[in-house]
Design a protein around this motif. Structure first.
Motif, mmCIF file in Angstrom:
data_model
loop_
_atom_site.group_PDB
_atom_site.id
_atom_site.type_symbol
_atom_site.label_atom_id
_atom_site.label_comp_id
_atom_site.label_asym_id
_atom_site.label_seq_id
_atom_site.Cartn_x
_atom_site.Cartn_y
_atom_site.Cartn_z
ATOM 1 N N PRO A 1 37.290 66.615 -8.289
ATOM 2 C CA PRO A 1 36.201 67.617 -7.782
ATOM 3 C C PRO A 1 36.946 68.983 -7.319
ATOM 4 N N MET A 2 38.110 68.814 -6.626
ATOM 5 C CA MET A 2 38.924 69.932 -6.200
ATOM 6 C C MET A 2 39.348 70.756 -7.260
ATOM 7 N N HIS A 3 40.059 69.945 -8.261
ATOM 8 C CA HIS A 3 40.619 70.440 -9.491
ATOM 9 C C HIS A 3 39.409 71.366 -10.272
ATOM 10 N N ALA A 4 38.265 70.769 -10.323
ATOM 11 C CA ALA A 4 37.073 71.235 -11.323
ATOM 12 C C ALA A 4 36.844 72.627 -10.536
ATOM 13 N N LEU A 5 36.697 72.586 -9.146
ATOM 14 C CA LEU A 5 36.058 73.694 -8.363
ATOM 15 C C LEU A 5 37.292 74.736 -8.249
ATOM 16 N N GLU A 6 38.202 74.443 -7.938
ATOM 17 C CA GLU A 6 39.500 75.386 -7.663
ATOM 18 C C GLU A 6 40.142 75.977 -8.889
ATOM 19 N N ASP A 7 40.220 75.108 -10.110
ATOM 20 C CA ASP A 7 41.117 75.703 -11.241
ATOM 21 C C ASP A 7 40.419 75.672 -12.315
ATOM 22 N N LEU A 8 39.101 75.046 -12.605
ATOM 23 C CA LEU A 8 38.338 75.231 -13.808
ATOM 24 C C LEU A 8 37.080 76.167 -13.356
#
Length: 401
Positions: A237-244
């Motif tokens: 969830p953090m990767h999706a919001l912050e990186d993608l």
């Protein structure tokens, strides 16, 4: 030698326990995902702190399974379960009153310790006295029930959390209260006696049936698949919001997609037994998980993300079911072996949260998954060596050849 006839369980009680499992796991995963958003975005903690928070309640869950559950055998399972949900509810109520990470960690430690009282008790209550096809069928529908709760909860959680993660935590509290009421009603209406009686026809429930090798391989697979699961629940969830640039709601759709597909496969696995009959097939399921992790490492487009989540949705039920079935099958104490099954699941959860948070803080999500793939490769090689040194065949392998 004493022998028994395995009798059919009360259908109504099994249905009621599956409803409890659906609501129970749905509420727990709602809480788990809400913790990520609460700790990260309401309190403003680092990714490592998010991982540590997830690891902490999984660690106290693991310790509770090891050191608390063995001393509760004289208590009625329904009372243990109700106590657990009261304790978890109070822990979450305290958590919502603070923004101090020290107090958050304390609340989560209590939450995990109380959670340890739930699943070994539910699984022992559900499977006591069952073997063979009936055990497989009951476990399959149990797995469908809790995994359906997991599938529904991410979308509900992200809707509640979009404005404030506390709303998702409050919704989880309401579900806890509903579960307590249902458990009390089930215990009063259907009782808690085993589904067996003495006879002289079949081997006594509890005699070991030569499943130790499969049981150990299943537990290793359970640890591995829960390691990967908690990377997707806590770090993705953090990767999706912050990186993608993928919103919380879209992340919830991905997580729910995995859950819904897994639900269907749990039902399929409850009706077939090929996955129980060969250590080679168990080992191949671990290889499948490795291939999926490597696919996830290189998934950045929506198409590849969807494919990787769908692939994991197929692998997860197989590895979970292998561990659950062999934990219960032929065990002299199903609560004990299901407790070990839960311990191995949560060992993977703790390691996934800690390892994932630490690596993601210092590197990228792709690097994290590549390191996970390297660790899985080492596990698979070790299993293969043990497999070959011990003749390489279970009874199912021998029959197949």
């Amino acid at each position: 030698m004493r022998r028994i006839i395995v009798m059919h369980a009360s259908r109504n009680r099994i249905i009621a326990l599956n409803i409890i499992s659906f609501l129970g796991q749905g509420s727990l995963y709602m809480m788990n995902l809400a913790f990520v958003y609460y700790v990260r975005y309401t309190i403003g903690a680092s990714a490592f702190a998010v991982g540590a928070a997830g690891a902490l309640y999984n660690l106290t869950y693991l310790l509770g399974c090891l050191f608390i559950i063995p001393h509760l055998s004289r208590f009625r399972k329904s009372r243990v379960i109700m106590t657990a949900y009261v304790g978890m509810g109070l822990s979450i109520a305290l958590l919502m009153m603070t923004s101090s990470m020290a107090l958050v960690y304390l609340c989560l430690a209590l939450y995990g310790a109380f959670m340890a009282l739930v699943w070994p008790s539910v699984e022992g209550w559900l499977t006591e006295g069952l073997e063979g096809r009936l055990l497989n069928k009951v476990l399959g529908y149990f797995s469908f029930s809790w995994s359906f709760g997991v599938a529904v909860s991410p979308m509900a959680t992200t809707v509640f959390s979009a404005s404030d993660p506390r709303y998702a935590l409050i919704a989880g509290e309401a579900l806890f209260a509903l579960i307590i009421a249902i458990v009390a009603a089930v215990s009063r209406r259907y009782g808690e006696e085993p589904y067996v009686e003495a006879s002289n026809d079949l081997p006594i429930m509890g005699e070991e049936t030569g499943n130790n090798g499969e049981r150990i391989m299943g537990w290793i697979g359970a640890t591995s698949v829960y390691f990967v699961l908690f990377l997707t629940l806590n770090i993705f969830p953090m990767h999706a919001l912050e990186d993608l640039g993928i919103s919380e709601e879209a992340s919830g759709v991905f997580l729910s997609l995995r859950g819904f597909v897994s639900c269907i496969l749990f039902v399929v696995l409850s009706r077939v037994s090929w996955w129980q009959k060969s250590r080679k097939r168990i080992l191949l399921s671990h290889v499948m998980l490795l291939a999926i992790v490597l696919m996830m490492a290189f998934s950045s487009s929506m198409a590849l993300l969807t494919l990787s989540f769908l692939s994991f949705a197929f692998a997860f039920p197989v590895l979970y079911s292998i561990s659950a079935f062999f934990s219960a099958s032929g065990s002299p104490d199903k609560v004990r072996t299901m407790r070990i099954h839960e311990v191995m699941l949560n060992l993977g959860s703790v390691l996934g949260c800690l390892f994932g948070g630490a690596i993601y803080d210092r590197s990228s999500y792709g690097t994290l998954l590549l390191l996970t793939g390297a660790a899985l490769s080492a596990v698979i090689i070790a299993e293969a060596v043990i497999f070959l040194r011990h003749g390489g065949m279970s009874q199912g392998d021998a029959a197949a050849s």
